[in-house]
Motif scaffolding. Structure first.
Motif: not given
Ligand code: SAM
Length: 203
Positions: A6, A18, A47, A68, A91, A93, A111-112, A116
């Protein structure tokens, strides 16, 4: 990694792959198929990145929160929608506010979890599930991985068995679809008696 992507985009680099500046079509199709209407109920987008899905749910009448763990994404979302009623928060997850437990009528996870590391998938899925209110709904969108297959992530797409991780406690996996020619899961979970996600005014 995500904060770096980002921040890179902010500095004029490639935009996150994405993100295409609109609500996710798989969410829109699901919502339109049931004439989803929030009616002032509470929704949460996990996310949320730049916030297009959260804005979409707000436009359907949900009081919406998006979070996110990438501060740059949240700052950009606030800038992008200055008049928005969506609450956009930083925040993680894995470390969510206690007052979010069993609070949201609709939780959207897209997709979140798969972004991970695999060893965090079960914990993340259970923590996301714990945010769903009694009678609430969790929508999970993820890309698919065949059982037993290895992937070199990120991302680490979810197997069918991993979808079961969201069904923790009294949260029940009601429906699993393979969409996008089999490349995506769309799963719906809810608590309590079987009921429709069309919980607010649809027909
Ligand atoms: C692949 S992107 C998907 C974004 C969106 N949800 C979409 O469907 O287009 C994953 C998102 O999850 C966030 N993310 C990853 N791990 C996270 C965590 N532990 N807690 C919160 N957000 C997280 C990332 O910063 C990113 O914005």
């Amino acid at each position: 990694m995500f904060e770096g992507m980002y921040a890179g985009a902010e500095a004029g680099g490639a935009k996150p792959p994405w993100d295409y500046g609109a609500p996710r079509p798989q969410l829109v199709a699901w919502a339109e198929a049931q004439n989803l209407a929030g009616g002032g109920r509470e929704a949460l987008v996990v996310g949320c990145g730049y916030g297009a899905d959260a804005e979409y749910l707000a436009s359907l009448g949900y009081r919406t929160t998006g979070f996110d763990f990438a501060p740059t994404a949240i700052a950009a979302a606030r800038r992008k929608y200055p008049a928005s009623e969506v609450k956009c928060l930083v925040a993680d997850v894995l470390d969510l506010p206690g007052e979010w437990q069993r609070r949201f009528d609709l939780v959207v996870e897209s997709l979140t979890v798969q972004s991970m590391p695999p060893e965090q998938h079960t914990e993340a899925a259970q923590k996301i599930g714990s945010l769903v209110a009694p009678e609430g709904t969790l929508l999970v969108l993820a890309t698919t991985r065949d059982e037993g297959s290895e992937v070199k992530g990120p991302p680490w797409p979810l197997s069918r068995v991993e979808l079961e991780d969201f069904a923790h406690g009294d949260l029940i996996l009601r429906r699993v679809e393979r969409i996008e020619g089999g490349a995506w899961w769309r799963a719906e979970l809810s608590r309590g008696e079987a009921h429709s996600t069309n919980h607010a005014g649809g027909s």
